[in-house]
Design an enzyme around this catalytic site. Structure first.
Site, short mmCIF file in Angstrom:
data_model
loop_
_atom_site.label_atom_id
_atom_site.label_comp_id
_atom_site.label_asym_id
_atom_site.label_seq_id
_atom_site.Cartn_x
_atom_site.Cartn_y
_atom_site.Cartn_z
N CYS A 114 9.36 -17.98 -0.47
CA CYS A 114 7.77 -16.97 -1.45
C CYS A 114 8.60 -17.62 -3.15
O CYS A 114 7.75 -17.00 -3.42
CB CYS A 114 8.12 -15.36 -1.24
SG CYS A 114 7.90 -15.52 0.83
N HIS A 242 6.32 -11.30 -7.56
CA HIS A 242 5.57 -11.69 -5.80
C HIS A 242 5.28 -10.34 -5.42
O HIS A 242 5.45 -9.12 -5.44
CB HIS A 242 6.92 -12.78 -5.39
CG HIS A 242 6.69 -12.29 -3.88
ND1 HIS A 242 5.67 -12.99 -3.76
CD2 HIS A 242 7.92 -12.44 -3.00
CE1 HIS A 242 5.51 -13.41 -1.65
NE2 HIS A 242 7.08 -12.75 -2.04
N ASN A 272 1.40 -10.35 1.70
CA ASN A 272 2.03 -11.62 1.33
C ASN A 272 2.00 -12.75 1.95
O ASN A 272 1.28 -12.73 2.96
CB ASN A 272 3.46 -10.45 2.26
CG ASN A 272 4.74 -11.65 1.36
OD1 ASN A 272 4.52 -13.07 0.87
ND2 ASN A 272 5.33 -11.32 1.97
N1 COA Z 1 2.93 0.07 12.49
C1 COA Z 1 3.78 1.11 12.92
N2 COA Z 1 4.96 1.52 13.63
C2 COA Z 1 5.98 0.42 12.00
C3 COA Z 1 5.47 -1.02 11.63
C4 COA Z 1 3.89 -1.61 12.23
N3 COA Z 1 2.95 -1.87 12.39
N4 COA Z 1 6.55 -1.56 11.34
C5 COA Z 1 7.47 -0.82 11.94
N5 COA Z 1 7.45 0.39 12.23
C6 COA Z 1 8.07 1.27 12.98
C7 COA Z 1 9.44 0.83 12.72
O1 COA Z 1 9.35 0.40 14.42
C8 COA Z 1 10.24 1.56 12.82
O2 COA Z 1 10.09 2.77 13.44
P1 COA Z 1 11.11 4.06 14.64
O3 COA Z 1 12.05 4.49 12.89
O4 COA Z 1 10.69 4.44 15.04
O5 COA Z 1 12.46 2.86 14.84
C9 COA Z 1 9.81 2.27 11.58
O6 COA Z 1 8.61 2.09 11.64
C10 COA Z 1 10.72 2.62 10.50
O7 COA Z 1 9.98 0.84 10.31
P2 COA Z 1 11.66 -0.31 9.30
O8 COA Z 1 11.21 -1.64 9.54
O9 COA Z 1 12.94 0.66 8.65
O10 COA Z 1 9.88 -0.29 7.80
P3 COA Z 1 9.91 -0.14 6.57
O11 COA Z 1 9.36 0.61 5.64
O12 COA Z 1 11.52 -1.15 5.69
O13 COA Z 1 8.80 -0.68 6.44
C11 COA Z 1 8.76 -3.80 6.05
C12 COA Z 1 9.31 -2.34 6.78
C13 COA Z 1 8.49 -4.88 6.34
C14 COA Z 1 6.89 -3.19 5.33
C15 COA Z 1 9.15 -3.36 4.85
O14 COA Z 1 10.88 -3.09 4.82
C16 COA Z 1 9.18 -5.03 3.45
O15 COA Z 1 8.41 -5.17 2.88
N6 COA Z 1 10.43 -5.36 3.76
C17 COA Z 1 10.18 -6.80 2.46
C18 COA Z 1 9.45 -7.60 2.39
C19 COA Z 1 9.67 -8.64 1.74
O16 COA Z 1 10.13 -7.73 0.85
N7 COA Z 1 9.89 -9.66 1.50
C20 COA Z 1 10.35 -10.43 1.09
C21 COA Z 1 10.06 -12.24 0.84
S1 COA Z 1 8.58 -12.58 1.71
#
Ligand code: COA
Length: 316
Positions: A114, A242, A272
């Site tokens: 990215c 980004h 993204n």
């Molecule tokens: N729909 C519903 N629930 C979902 C889900 C979805 N699409 N994806 C994950 N969940 C659930 C998980 O299973 C978890 O459930 P649990 O609490 O019962 O275990 C809960 O939601 C929280 O998941 P988590 O992964 O901790 O969520 P988060 O708040 O960290 O959000 C991302 C996930 C990926 C959106 C976030 O971490 C993110 O944006 N990360 C950075 C990405 C990034 O910057 N990339 C840069 C390089 S490309």
């Protein structure tokens, strides 16, 4: 070193739009979760005859026209991508053929995930300092839907496809964009297996940990770039981030007290798009008249590798 300025921008998005509701039919998710956790409402996916070469060429033609220059004036071409149509020829060589760029110039792909577009912008500044032709073409293009794991709801909702391009000019006496680039080899948090691996080449990401990395990397890059170019936050007309997660952008702008009219999010429309994300913001800003001649933008990116980067760039 002489600096570069942005002279023209362009973009091309695939026709097919995939909404959160569409994804809720594939994995256990819903519009409310995706919107509140990421800010994403829809994204574009490549389909049918569309290719990275085709999207890149359309974006680049627009950028050339916007810059008011012709293909034969280009002195170097870099495509930032981790998803070229073919490993060889590179996406940049395909683009060279499509556009009829000169043969005596370097054309190559650059993969810094990215952060790829920022790495490419800095590389272009270095190249143009040594090139006889002073215009460069930098494209960010991705076909992430091809390497998405459609069984992983934590990642499949995030990514989109698209291409965007900038034409830059290098002129004697212009200050450098002051790029700050870094990386930290890590194959645990974010990886896509390559051709030698047994695993299928799909995106694997530990989202929460990458999120934490991103909210530290972005301010670090901003501070280092401003220090390097001798500017302050007030000297910046527009902040370009980004587009990985709307919450990351919200946290950073709050920390720096950046007012809403000085930053922009298009993640709700495109998701993204990795290396295409930053040039898609730049081309949207030009299209919407939010930046133009003389505008100074601070660009910040981060991503797989892990990689990060920033630069202070002016529009000509
Ligand atoms: N729909 C519903 N629930 C979902 C889900 C979805 N699409 N994806 C994950 N969940 C659930 C998980 O299973 C978890 O459930 P649990 O609490 O019962 O275990 C809960 O939601 C929280 O998941 P988590 O992964 O901790 O969520 P988060 O708040 O960290 O959000 C991302 C996930 C990926 C959106 C976030 O971490 C993110 O944006 N990360 C950075 C990405 C990034 O910057 N990339 C840069 C390089 S490309």
């Amino acid at each position: 070193m002489n600096g570069i300025k942005i002279k023209g921008t362009g973009q091309c998005l695939p026709q097919r739009v995939v909404t959160n509701e569409d994804l809720a039919r594939i994995v256990e998710t819903n519009d409310e979760w995706i919107t509140t956790r990421t800010g994403i409402q829809r994204r574009h996916h490549i389909s049918g005859e569309e290719t990275i070469a085709g999207l890149s060429a359309a974006a680049a033609r627009q950028a050339l026209e916007n810059a008011g220059i012709t293909a034969d004036q280009i002195g170097a071409c870099i495509v930032a991508t981790l998803t070229p149509d073919t490993l060889v020829p590179s996406a940049a060589c395909c683009l060279q053929r499509e556009l009829g760029l000169p043969n005596d110039i370097p054309c190559f792909d650059l993969n810094a995930a990215c952060t790829g577009f920022l790495y490419a912008l800095h590389t272009m500044e270095c190249l143009l300092n040594a090139a006889p032709r002073k215009f460069g073409l930098v494209v960010g293009a991705e076909h992430l839907s091809r390497i998405t794991n459609w069984q992983d709801r934590g990642t499949c909702i995030l990514f989109g496809d698209g291409a965007a391009a900038v034409v830059v000019e290098c002129r004697e006496g212009w200050p450098s964009i002051g790029a700050v680039l870094g990386s930290h080899g890590d194959d645990q948090l974010l990886r896509v297996p390559g051709v030698e691996q047994d695993e299928r080449s799909l995106i694997y990401m530990e989202g929460t940990k990458v999120f934490k990395f991103a909210i530290e990397a972005a301010p670090w890059c901003m501070d280092r770039v401003l220090e390097k170019v001798g500017k302050t936050v007030d000297d910046v007309d527009f902040f370009v981030f980004h587009q990985a997660n709307a919450r990351i952008i919200d946290l950073v702008v709050r920390r720096y007290h950046i007012p809403p009219e000085k930053y922009y999010k298009n993640i709700q429309e495109y998701g993204n798009t990795s290396a295409a994300s930053i040039p898609l913001v730049l081309s949207d800003l030009v299209r919407l008249g939010k930046v133009g001649s003389g505008s100074r933008v601070l660009i910040v990116g981060f991503g797989g590798g892990l990689t990060w980067g920033g630069a202070y760039v002016e529009f000509e």
